[in-house]
Design an enzyme around this catalytic site. Sequence first.
Site, PDB file in Angstrom:
ATOM      1  N   ARG A 325      -3.740  45.365  -9.601  1.00  0.00           N
ATOM      2  CA  ARG A 325      -3.939  44.215  -8.704  1.00  0.00           C
ATOM      3  C   ARG A 325      -2.599  43.745  -8.117  1.00  0.00           C
ATOM      4  O   ARG A 325      -2.559  43.267  -6.977  1.00  0.00           O
ATOM      5  CB  ARG A 325      -4.641  43.069  -9.436  1.00  0.00           C
ATOM      6  CG  ARG A 325      -5.039  41.927  -8.513  1.00  0.00           C
ATOM      7  CD  ARG A 325      -5.864  40.863  -9.213  1.00  0.00           C
ATOM      8  NE  ARG A 325      -7.273  41.171  -9.279  1.00  0.00           N
ATOM      9  CZ  ARG A 325      -8.167  40.847  -8.343  1.00  0.00           C
ATOM     10  NH1 ARG A 325      -7.774  40.242  -7.236  1.00  0.00           N
ATOM     11  NH2 ARG A 325      -9.442  41.126  -8.504  1.00  0.00           N
ATOM     12  N   GLU A 727      -9.051  31.610  -9.065  1.00  0.00           N
ATOM     13  CA  GLU A 727      -7.689  32.151  -9.062  1.00  0.00           C
ATOM     14  C   GLU A 727      -6.903  31.930  -7.772  1.00  0.00           C
ATOM     15  O   GLU A 727      -5.692  31.674  -7.831  1.00  0.00           O
ATOM     16  CB  GLU A 727      -7.742  33.646  -9.374  1.00  0.00           C
ATOM     17  CG  GLU A 727      -8.167  33.933 -10.799  1.00  0.00           C
ATOM     18  CD  GLU A 727      -8.375  35.421 -11.043  1.00  0.00           C
ATOM     19  OE1 GLU A 727      -7.739  35.973 -11.948  1.00  0.00           O
ATOM     20  OE2 GLU A 727      -9.191  36.040 -10.319  1.00  0.00           O
TER      21      GLU A 727
END
Length: 774
Positions: A325, A727
């Site tokens: 990521r 997030e």
Amino acid sequence: MNAPDHPGILNVEAEPQACGVAAPHEAAHLHVSGRALYVDDVPEPRGTLFVAPVLSRVAHGRLKSVDASAALAMPGVRRVVTAADLPAANVVGAGHDEPILPAELIEYLGQPVALVVATGAKAARVAARAVRMEVEPLPAILTIAQALEAESWVLAPVHLVQGDVEAAMAAAPHRLQGEFAMGGQEQFYLEGQVALAMPGEDGTMKVLSSTQHPGEVQHWVADALGVPAHSVQVECRRMGGGFGGKETQAGHIAVWAAVAARLAGAPCKLRLDRDDDFLITGKRHPFLGRWTVGFDGQGRILAIDLVQAAACGFSADLSGPIADRAIFHADNAYYLPAAAIHSYRCKTHTQSHTAFRGFGGPQGVGMIEAALDDIARHLGLDPLAVRRLNLYGDAPRDRTPYGMQVADNILPALIERLEADCGYAGRREAIARWNAASPVIKRGLALTPVKFGISFTATMFNQAGALVNVYTDGSVTVNHGGTEMGQGLHTKVCQVVADTLGVPLAWVRITATDTGRVPNASATAASSGTDLNGRAAEFAAREVRDRLRAYVAASRGLDVAQVSIRGGKVLVPGAELDFVAVAKAAYAARVSLWSDGYYATPKIHYDHKTMRGRPFYYFAYGAAATEVAVDTLTGETRVLRVDILHDVGRSINPAIDLGQIEGGFVQGVGWLTSEELVWKPDGSLATHAPSTYKIPTSGDVPADFRVALWPEPNREDNVYGSKAVGEPPFMLGFAAFFAIRDAVAAARREQGRAPLVPLSAPATPEAVLRAVAQ
């Protein structure tokens, strides 16, 4: 756009009544009154024993022997468990590479080597400190630099190359080299790691676990006990915070409690105290970024060669997808026409670092934002102008380095609106005047964007199940595989179910997450809790609703389209029926009033070997403008004002979403300014308590804090047209960090120093002072 025609809107006959409303958190009244039950609040069964870990005192070494004689002689101590006592396999971990208890090799200071089982928690902890072990010390790798030099990896390096980087770099009018380090971060959940394991009949085990991933805990416990998964039941009603720290690492606590319970033949409870929690569990991965970037005279990036090195700790844990990521967010909001990204997953003899809000995304974002800040200062340009110039745009400037099209890009318009609303241009002029007249206190301002991909990078986890039951009195229960850690997931799911069924929100109750009800559930992580579980619950509720409509239509000789349910009433031509009466009649007619629902995220795919494809269903966007003051004599920093414009799609619950944005921003600022983890040369963690590790407090929240939501539904078919909010706001905290850099740059200019600001994160007072004077 008409709401009912937009993808993602609940399939109801009229505007929803529960969704879109700032409904209170489903357990808020229990939280504030102290009646909410966490694992440690559940009364222990009679005969419960308590477990405490025995921790290693070296970072790396060979375990020669464990002497538990002194501990066993203490009052209340029932037994001491070592690797030789384990009932089945001695391996756990997301990478299946961690011992339950080490048999030969110790790999970090603080690693549990044995377990003390006693009649009281204090007795167990005191006895644990009396256990002695003989260890042959071995050389330890503790830093990223040491790991890079030794080529010490937990996983093989990964390289992603897009375009002819070498040629583009050679042709670029300007080139810069840079480095940006980001420290780790302790999750600091208010409820520490805890589990209660209760043996049942016929070799079964029930575990109450404070975990974001009950399904994984079930599998780990089953493997540790040598039983099938159906013999282990894991339940989690709620957590007192998680932030990723309870995604995998709660599994260790549950395994230790369950192993002790099996060996002792009695319920066993393990709750780590805060010091042990700090020492045992992993943090956000510290990262080091190094790059060479080529750009033109306006600041447009033409090529970048970027190294991302992550300190992973002694085992893989989730380091693979976290580092992936970080690669996927190395672009943040910017088009990179030629990019080479080199990811190194470094093995160090420290705690195995793990998930934390953003899951590698913040580390990727930080590197490209630092590079753009350097470019702007090198050219003498406003950093916002350079950022806007590099934003994704129309084709061909709409492809990420991993090949995904940025098709829903709203950032240019969002930034333009925030820039106007916060008065960016006028405030920059005012700050310049302030700095010219203020020799000590310097101010800075930064506006930074975020583009965050939503979905698990491990594609298989993008699925969810749910169960909805309607009772004959009209009340409803819903159960799903997601877990509640204060973020409001259960509240949103209840709102979705209420509107889908057409009943008041007060009629819907959530039940504890339970592996015996929804099996094989994914972790509540990746900001996908509502996307996955909310949609699965919607599908389950829709099945029950449609059965009721069909029953009413058949009993009255109507077409199903003539029957609708809203506000606890069943509406038919010329009549309004009571939902409760209809539910009772349907049950009497043998119509099923319960259903399961299943959802798998569509459209996502990518090749892990080539790192190309569409790993994300959609992107969530946002931007923050932050003004700070910096005392150049002490290094103290203060956030003066924050303006945020964030994209949550069509909000299911605006109050919860605003809270997530505010909390995410403050937590991000904490990581970037005050939260510093320090390991000593022997591998011990010096910052292992609130006295030595500073998280933000209410006093750090800016008095002038303005948050607005971008008014557009999700363009993808997501539940209610919403977007994930857990997030993405975390990375808005970079606006505060780069505002500090801006203020430091003003001080350096007065001193005639170079324009680039040598400031990495966290920007502690010591680091700020070094950056001013370096």
